[in-house]
Design a protein around this motif. Structure first.
Motif, PDB file in Angstrom:
ATOM      1  N   VAL A 130       0.834  -1.209   0.000  1.00 22.07           N
ATOM      2  CA  VAL A 130       0.000   0.000   0.000  1.00 22.07           C
ATOM      3  C   VAL A 130       0.863   1.251   0.000  1.00 22.07           C
ATOM      4  N   VAL A 131       1.896   1.271   0.819  1.00 22.02           N
ATOM      5  CA  VAL A 131       2.779   2.434   0.882  1.00 22.02           C
ATOM      6  C   VAL A 131       3.448   2.671  -0.475  1.00 22.02           C
ATOM      7  N   SER A 132       3.917   1.604  -1.114  1.00 27.38           N
ATOM      8  CA  SER A 132       4.560   1.735  -2.427  1.00 27.38           C
ATOM      9  C   SER A 132       3.587   2.282  -3.471  1.00 27.38           C
ATOM     10  N   TYR A 133       2.360   1.827  -3.438  1.00 26.14           N
ATOM     11  CA  TYR A 133       1.346   2.291  -4.402  1.00 26.14           C
ATOM     12  C   TYR A 133       1.074   3.780  -4.231  1.00 26.14           C
ATOM     13  N   ILE A 134       0.938   4.217  -2.968  1.00 27.23           N
ATOM     14  CA  ILE A 134       0.677   5.647  -2.705  1.00 27.23           C
ATOM     15  C   ILE A 134       1.869   6.497  -3.147  1.00 27.23           C
ATOM     16  N   VAL A 135       3.067   6.024  -2.859  1.00 23.39           N
ATOM     17  CA  VAL A 135       4.271   6.769  -3.262  1.00 23.39           C
ATOM     18  C   VAL A 135       4.326   6.912  -4.775  1.00 23.39           C
ATOM     19  N   MET A 136       3.969   5.857  -5.519  1.00 23.04           N
ATOM     20  CA  MET A 136       3.989   5.912  -6.987  1.00 23.04           C
ATOM     21  C   MET A 136       2.998   6.954  -7.503  1.00 23.04           C
ATOM     22  N   LEU A 137       1.790   6.977  -6.949  1.00 26.49           N
ATOM     23  CA  LEU A 137       0.789   7.959  -7.395  1.00 26.49           C
ATOM     24  C   LEU A 137       1.240   9.390  -7.091  1.00 26.49           C
ATOM     25  N   LEU A 138       1.787   9.579  -5.904  1.00 30.17           N
ATOM     26  CA  LEU A 138       2.261  10.920  -5.563  1.00 30.17           C
ATOM     27  C   LEU A 138       3.404  11.340  -6.472  1.00 30.17           C
ATOM     28  N   GLY A 139       4.254  10.398  -6.870  1.00 27.94           N
ATOM     29  CA  GLY A 139       5.354  10.718  -7.789  1.00 27.94           C
ATOM     30  C   GLY A 139       4.842  11.157  -9.149  1.00 27.94           C
ATOM     31  N   ILE A 140       3.814  10.482  -9.679  1.00 25.98           N
ATOM     32  CA  ILE A 140       3.239  10.870 -10.979  1.00 25.98           C
ATOM     33  C   ILE A 140       2.637  12.257 -10.913  1.00 25.98           C
ATOM     34  N   VAL A 141       1.894  12.542  -9.830  1.00 30.47           N
ATOM     35  CA  VAL A 141       1.280  13.880  -9.681  1.00 30.47           C
ATOM     36  C   VAL A 141       2.347  14.951  -9.611  1.00 30.47           C
ATOM     37  N   ALA A 142       3.429  14.685  -8.900  1.00 29.49           N
ATOM     38  CA  ALA A 142       4.506  15.670  -8.765  1.00 29.49           C
ATOM     39  C   ALA A 142       5.160  15.966 -10.118  1.00 29.49           C
ATOM     40  N   VAL A 143       5.375  14.910 -10.919  1.00 33.45           N
ATOM     41  CA  VAL A 143       5.988  15.108 -12.246  1.00 33.45           C
ATOM     42  C   VAL A 143       5.094  15.955 -13.134  1.00 33.45           C
ATOM     43  N   LEU A 144       3.778  15.699 -13.133  1.00 31.09           N
ATOM     44  CA  LEU A 144       2.843  16.453 -13.970  1.00 31.09           C
ATOM     45  C   LEU A 144       2.774  17.924 -13.569  1.00 31.09           C
TER      46      LEU A 144
END
Length: 564
Positions: A519-533
């Motif tokens: 779960v932690v890894s999944y949330i980190v991945m989503l936050l990373g995509i939002v930050a890049v955009l």
């Protein structure tokens, strides 16, 4: 002439000793009937012919002629026939023991009127039948009454309960009695050992193996000197009295009844064995198996420093095993056992035993051997949680049975400290991990079972006692390997794929840690995509273009299929 290996018939020349007051020919091998000439010993005060092979009927003629006789011991012979009374009341006889013979028929209904001064009466281990005469209540001086191991039926007379005000020991076990334990009126509250002066001794009520029913009377709480209570193997129901047990109690045997309620900490709660039981510091044997007790094992049991046997098996107990549970290891016989052995003329307690299951079998313990026995049986309950590692501190315990519960966790490696243990049963639980290899140090272990758990890994080396345990000791654990099991040990076979424990005894994946990490890894991945955009405008435009293209394609796909 006691214990001299004498044989043959008793010579009539003894009748010439008309001034003889004490005659002891016990523990020999005399045979035949008692000679009638003994009736001439009119000065006789004590006659002991016990533990021989005399035959014939009860020597009532001896009572008719020897009016001064105070003590008559006939136990452990081959006497038979009915129990007869003298022609006139015998007012001198204080002790009569005719146990371990073959007397039959009914107990005379007027026995209390014709032997009114009896203090000790033992007619156990015969074939007497019928009801208990109410005239026993006329024996105001009666202190010990043993009617056990006969064929008696009916109930306990009210006049006995009211009249025998001096009674110290009442043994009615192994009969066919039925009805209430005692009538409503109950006056047996003078259980003080007058005949032993101020020396403390076991005060006992023994009524096991009958058909008694109903609740335990409240009047039992008045027995302030009661030390042994055995009501086992009856049909007693309801709950224990709120004031139970008496403060002087040492042994409680209530197994194989229909008692119910909780083992909790309130004296006023119906059916409880109170937590205050921890104040009865002299309690040595607590046998409450085969009932319907509920609740938790009282933590106050930890306060009982003299406790040697705990049997709470076959109940409905729940909760955890108290980590402070303790028993006393005895290396020498206790004072009360030694006192019993000194009473050489009394066979009253020789047949009484304590039943306790060890090595998968129920054994009967009595006498000196009982003082050496120690064990805990909590099997066949609903106990949960881990086995307390502190149980490994009971270094002198002989048997430990925790089987048929819902226990989890590892087998404590501290069990290797149980150097005197002979029987260890942990089967039918949910234990995990390896069997501690240190257990091979238990050189006295005769019975060992961890069958039907979730254990894994290699079995302990087949050395010492562990070389004697067969497949049945380990069956029902699919991830165990090694001899005597047919499965050989390798890294793949010995590890369950879905184990959820990681620790010192295995290298399995902890599933809770896995789920949290995912779960932690999944949330980190989503936050990373939002930050890049948010940071890169080009990637942001390309993202919205792709989303718009995907949405349009889906829209026309749905429209086309709807028209069709």
């Amino acid at each position: 002439m006691r214990d001299n290996g004498l044989t043959g018939t008793l010579p009539c020349c003894l009748a010439n000793l008309t001034s003889l007051q004490y005659l002891d020919i016990s523990y020999n091998d005399f045979t035949g009937p008692l000679p009638w000439c003994l009736a001439n010993l009119t000065s006789l005060l004590c006659l002991d012919i016990s533990s021989n092979n005399f035959k014939g009927q009860f020597p009532v003629w001896l009572l008719n002629n020897n009016t001064k006789l105070e003590r008559l011991y006939l136990f452990n012979n081959s006497l038979s026939g009915p129990l007869q009374l003298p022609i006139h009341p015998h007012t001198s006889l204080e002790e009569l023991d005719i146990s371990i013979n073959s007397f039959n028929g009914h107990i005379p209904t007027k026995i209390g009127a014709y032997l009114p001064m009896l203090q000790i009466l033992n007619i156990s281990r015969n074939y007497l039948k019928g009801s208990i005469p109410s005239s026993f209540g006329d024996m105001k001086s009666l202190e010990h009454l043993d009617l056990s191991s006969n064929l008696l039926t009916g109930g306990i007379p009210e006049h006995l309960a009211m009249g025998c005000i001096s009674l110290q020991l009442l043994a009615l076990s192994n009969n066919r009695l039925q009805g209430k334990i005692f009538p409503t009126k109950f006056n047996l509250k003078s259980l003080l050992p007058r005949w032993l002066g101020n020396k403390s001794f076991l005060m006992e009520i023994i009524m096991s193996k009958n058909h008694l029913k109903g609740p335990i009377p409240l009047e039992f709480c008045q027995l302030e000197s009661l030390e042994v209570l055995d009501l086992s193997e009856n049909n007693i129901n309801g709950s224990l009295p709120s004031c139970f047990p008496p403060s002087s109690i040492k042994q409680v045997h209530l197994s194989k009844n229909k008692l119910q309620g909780q083992l909790s900490d309130g004296l006023s709660k119906k059916g409880n064995i109170p937590d205050l039981i921890g104040t009865f510091f002299d309690l040595t044997y607590l046998i409450l198996s085969n009932n319907d007790f509920q609740g938790e094992v009282p933590i106050s049991l930890c306060k009982l420093s003299q406790l040697r046997l705990i049997d709470l098996s076959h109940n409905k107990l729940s909760g955890h095993i108290p980590p402070c549970l303790n028993i006393t290891i005895v290396t020498v016989a206790s004072d009360h056992v030694l006192s019993l052995e000194r009473l050489v003329n009394m066979s009253l307690r020789k047949g009484e035993t304590i039943e306790f299951t060890t090595k998968t079998r129920s054994y009967s313990y009595q006498g000196r051997i009982l003082s050496y026995m120690s064990g805990i049986d909590l099997s066949n309950n609903k106990l949960v949680g881990a086995i307390p590692y502190k149980i490994g501190n009971l270094v002198g315990i002989h048997t430990l049975n925790l089987s048929h519960n819902n226990l989890t966790g590892l087998i404590p490696s501290t069990f290797s400290n149980l150097k005197q243990i002979e029987s260890l049963d942990l089967s039918y639980n949910n234990l995990i991990g390896k069997i501690p290899p240190q257990l091979v140090e238990l050189n006295n272990l005769a019975v060992f079972s961890v069958a039907h758990n979730n254990l894994s890994g290699k079995l302990p080396d087949r050395i010492a006692q562990f070389g004697t345990f067969e497949e049945s000791s380990y069956e029902g654990n699919p991830f165990l390997c090694g001899q005597p099991l047919p499965k050989s040990c390798n890294a793949i076979e010995s590890q369950p794929k879905d184990s959820s424990i990681v620790g010192e005894d295995n290298d399995f994946i902890d599933m809770n840690v896995f789920y949290i990490s995912f779960v932690v890894s999944y949330i980190v991945m989503l936050l990373g995509i939002v930050a890049v955009l948010l940071i890169n405008p080009y990637w942001r435009r390309r993202w919205f273009y792709i989303v718009e293209l995907w949405t349009t394609s889906c829209y026309y796909f749905v429209i086309n299929h709807l028209h069709k």
